[in-house]
Design an enzyme around this catalytic site. Sequence first.
Site, mmCIF file in Angstrom:
data_model
loop_
_atom_site.group_PDB
_atom_site.id
_atom_site.type_symbol
_atom_site.label_atom_id
_atom_site.label_comp_id
_atom_site.label_asym_id
_atom_site.label_seq_id
_atom_site.Cartn_x
_atom_site.Cartn_y
_atom_site.Cartn_z
ATOM 1 C CD GLU A 24 -2.327 1.335 2.570
ATOM 2 O OE1 GLU A 24 -2.329 0.685 3.582
ATOM 3 O OE2 GLU A 24 -2.652 2.800 3.032
ATOM 4 N NE ARG B 39 0.095 8.783 4.877
ATOM 5 C CZ ARG B 39 -0.046 7.925 5.953
ATOM 6 N NH1 ARG B 39 0.862 8.334 6.630
ATOM 7 N NH2 ARG B 39 -0.891 7.023 6.095
ATOM 8 C CE LYS C 85 -5.822 3.187 7.514
ATOM 9 N NZ LYS C 85 -4.603 3.568 6.680
HETATM 10 C C1 3PG Z 1 -1.304 5.309 8.573
HETATM 11 O O1 3PG Z 1 -1.997 5.381 7.841
HETATM 12 O O2 3PG Z 1 -0.216 6.233 8.819
HETATM 13 C C2 3PG Z 1 -1.198 4.098 9.357
HETATM 14 O O3 3PG Z 1 -2.048 4.061 10.291
HETATM 15 C C3 3PG Z 1 0.082 3.548 9.663
HETATM 16 O O4 3PG Z 1 0.178 3.716 11.157
HETATM 17 P P1 3PG Z 1 1.397 3.094 11.771
HETATM 18 O O5 3PG Z 1 2.605 4.079 11.385
HETATM 19 O O6 3PG Z 1 1.121 2.983 13.324
HETATM 20 O O7 3PG Z 1 1.697 1.529 11.464
#
Ligand code: 3PG
Length: 209
Positions: free
Chosen positions: A38, A42, A126
């Site tokens: 995934e 961002r 999610k």
């Molecule tokens: C995100 O979208 O940033 C995820 O939730 C990742 O979370 P994590 O860095 O705590 O695994």
Amino acid sequence: MIDRILAKRIVPVIVLDDAASAEPLAEALLAGGLDIMEITFRTAAAEESIRRIANRFPEILVGAGTLLDADQVKRAKDAGAQFGLAPGLNPKTIEVAREVGLPFSPGVMTPSDVERALSEGCKLLKFFPAETAGGVPMLKALAGPYGHTGVKFIPTGGITSANLASYLKVPVVAAIGGSWFVDKALVAAGNWSEITRLTREALAAAQDA
Ligand code: 3PG
């Protein structure tokens, strides 16, 4: 898409600042036994990274995360994304994902969110931010009124190899998402062997669960 995710039960949440890292990262994940990525929308490198993975690694199920609007959904699909996710629930985003044929999991955190998602026709959701939003007890509580609908969750946010098994033992949990084994610092350092090691460890923990 769901079968592929259910087979491995782990979705790596990836943030790439440089599309040139996409291919070595894919190799590192494959070496650890994971064929799912995934890549989050961002960074400016996300779209190109997805395109490179889709072209060069047909064996990988590549998805786009953090899809916050219709334009990003279209760009992700055009780049070759095979699924999409978002941290929250945006009906417009869901509608456009359906129009372009991108399997899509919106993010939920509350019972009202779950009902909204179900009314939008979404059943693989999610659950974000998982640890902060109540973690395993919250998912078990949500399973009470909503389990019979067939809804399944991908909890993400605060999950590591230490707690992933407790999530995967909950029947409404399809898979977990996390970034700990594809950490930005490891990617920036090109520490591919450590990513492979952590991936293998995560998959073994998932298998045990
Ligand atoms: C995100 O979208 O940033 C995820 O939730 C990742 O979370 P994590 O860095 O705590 O695994």
